[in-house]
Write an enzyme that holds these catalytic residues in place. Structure first.
Site, PDB file in Angstrom:
ATOM      1  N   HIS A  22       0.843  -1.195   0.000  1.00  0.00           N
ATOM      2  CA  HIS A  22       0.000   0.000   0.000  1.00  0.00           C
ATOM      3  C   HIS A  22       0.876   1.241   0.000  1.00  0.00           C
ATOM      4  O   HIS A  22       1.909   1.306   0.653  1.00  0.00           O
ATOM      5  CB  HIS A  22      -0.988   0.000   1.172  1.00  0.00           C
ATOM      6  CG  HIS A  22      -0.362   0.004   2.526  1.00  0.00           C
ATOM      7  ND1 HIS A  22       0.040   1.162   3.146  1.00  0.00           N
ATOM      8  CD2 HIS A  22      -0.066  -1.003   3.364  1.00  0.00           C
ATOM      9  CE1 HIS A  22       0.555   0.862   4.332  1.00  0.00           C
ATOM     10  NE2 HIS A  22       0.512  -0.447   4.481  1.00  0.00           N
ATOM     11  N   ASP A  30       3.333   6.298 -21.640  1.00  0.00           N
ATOM     12  CA  ASP A  30       3.146   6.215 -23.081  1.00  0.00           C
ATOM     13  C   ASP A  30       4.452   5.738 -23.717  1.00  0.00           C
ATOM     14  O   ASP A  30       5.475   5.592 -23.041  1.00  0.00           O
ATOM     15  CB  ASP A  30       2.650   7.545 -23.651  1.00  0.00           C
ATOM     16  CG  ASP A  30       3.606   8.716 -23.450  1.00  0.00           C
ATOM     17  OD1 ASP A  30       4.839   8.507 -23.434  1.00  0.00           O
ATOM     18  OD2 ASP A  30       3.119   9.842 -23.324  1.00  0.00           O
ATOM     19  N   ARG A 109       5.157  18.592 -15.454  1.00  0.00           N
ATOM     20  CA  ARG A 109       5.942  17.560 -16.150  1.00  0.00           C
ATOM     21  C   ARG A 109       7.133  17.060 -15.338  1.00  0.00           C
ATOM     22  O   ARG A 109       7.311  15.847 -15.162  1.00  0.00           O
ATOM     23  CB  ARG A 109       6.417  18.123 -17.487  1.00  0.00           C
ATOM     24  CG  ARG A 109       7.325  17.215 -18.262  1.00  0.00           C
ATOM     25  CD  ARG A 109       7.783  17.898 -19.542  1.00  0.00           C
ATOM     26  NE  ARG A 109       8.790  17.126 -20.217  1.00  0.00           N
ATOM     27  CZ  ARG A 109       9.668  17.652 -21.044  1.00  0.00           C
ATOM     28  NH1 ARG A 109       9.660  18.938 -21.304  1.00  0.00           N
ATOM     29  NH2 ARG A 109      10.555  16.892 -21.627  1.00  0.00           N
ATOM     30  N   TYR A 131       0.839  13.128 -23.674  1.00  0.00           N
ATOM     31  CA  TYR A 131       0.495  13.199 -22.245  1.00  0.00           C
ATOM     32  C   TYR A 131      -0.324  11.978 -21.837  1.00  0.00           C
ATOM     33  O   TYR A 131      -1.261  12.071 -21.053  1.00  0.00           O
ATOM     34  CB  TYR A 131      -0.242  14.502 -21.903  1.00  0.00           C
ATOM     35  CG  TYR A 131       0.556  15.741 -22.190  1.00  0.00           C
ATOM     36  CD1 TYR A 131       1.633  16.091 -21.375  1.00  0.00           C
ATOM     37  CD2 TYR A 131       0.269  16.549 -23.278  1.00  0.00           C
ATOM     38  CE1 TYR A 131       2.393  17.224 -21.635  1.00  0.00           C
ATOM     39  CE2 TYR A 131       1.021  17.686 -23.549  1.00  0.00           C
ATOM     40  CZ  TYR A 131       2.083  18.017 -22.724  1.00  0.00           C
ATOM     41  OH  TYR A 131       2.829  19.141 -22.990  1.00  0.00           O
ATOM     42  N   ASN A 133       0.585   9.422 -20.014  1.00  0.00           N
ATOM     43  CA  ASN A 133       1.140   8.745 -18.836  1.00  0.00           C
ATOM     44  C   ASN A 133       0.201   8.896 -17.650  1.00  0.00           C
ATOM     45  O   ASN A 133      -0.429   9.929 -17.481  1.00  0.00           O
ATOM     46  CB  ASN A 133       2.485   9.384 -18.453  1.00  0.00           C
ATOM     47  CG  ASN A 133       3.417   9.514 -19.621  1.00  0.00           C
ATOM     48  OD1 ASN A 133       3.833   8.528 -20.188  1.00  0.00           O
ATOM     49  ND2 ASN A 133       3.728  10.748 -19.993  1.00  0.00           N
TER      50      ASN A 133
END
Length: 144
Positions: A22, A30, A109, A131, A133
């Protein structure tokens, strides 16, 4: 092949999901993401989109309920824009798999890259969306 495991989940990815505790995070990147530069534990999922992996992972993975947003995506760089259908596809995949969607947060980023460095692992997918990801944070699996 195992029953109940989505065919997009490789044995290596299944092992990593089982090893995670956890609070651990997993990056689904990507195809353009600099995974090998940022992390030592990289899993290849070439040809498989992030939404497909989210659909396969979500039934196996409890999202962290103790943070505001267990889903993290990258903000657009100044002067650039996001394609809203990317986020929509990802959230729809999670919802179709588990019936609800945890909160999502967008971060800058380079903050995303720093976060990726401390993740448990990075999965390079075949996702071509800009973008595309997402970081997912594992929670405590409930005892039934």
């Amino acid at each position: 092949m195992l029953k109940g495991i989505h065919p997009a989940i490789s044995p290596e990815l299944l092992k990593v999901l089982a090893e995670m505790g956890h609070g651990d995070e997993l990056v689904l990147s990507d195809a353009h993401f600099p995974a090998h530069q940022l992390h030592h534990r990289v899993i290849r999922a070439d040809g498989i989109g992030v939404a497909t992996l989210l659909e396969g992972i979500s039934p196996l993975f409890e999202y962290d309920a103790y943070v505001d947003a267990p889903l993290i995506m990258m903000q657009a760089v100044e002067g650039d824009s996001l394609d809203p259908t990317v986020e929509e596809r990802y959230l729809a995949a999670i919802k179709s798999a588990v019936g609800n969607v945890p909160n999502l947060q967008r971060i800058e980023r380079f903050a995303f890259y720093d976060r990726a460095k401390t993740a448990y692992a990075v999965v390079i997918t075949g996702e071509l969306a800009k973008y595309g990801n997402i970081i997912i944070k594992k929670g405590v699996t409930p005892v039934k």
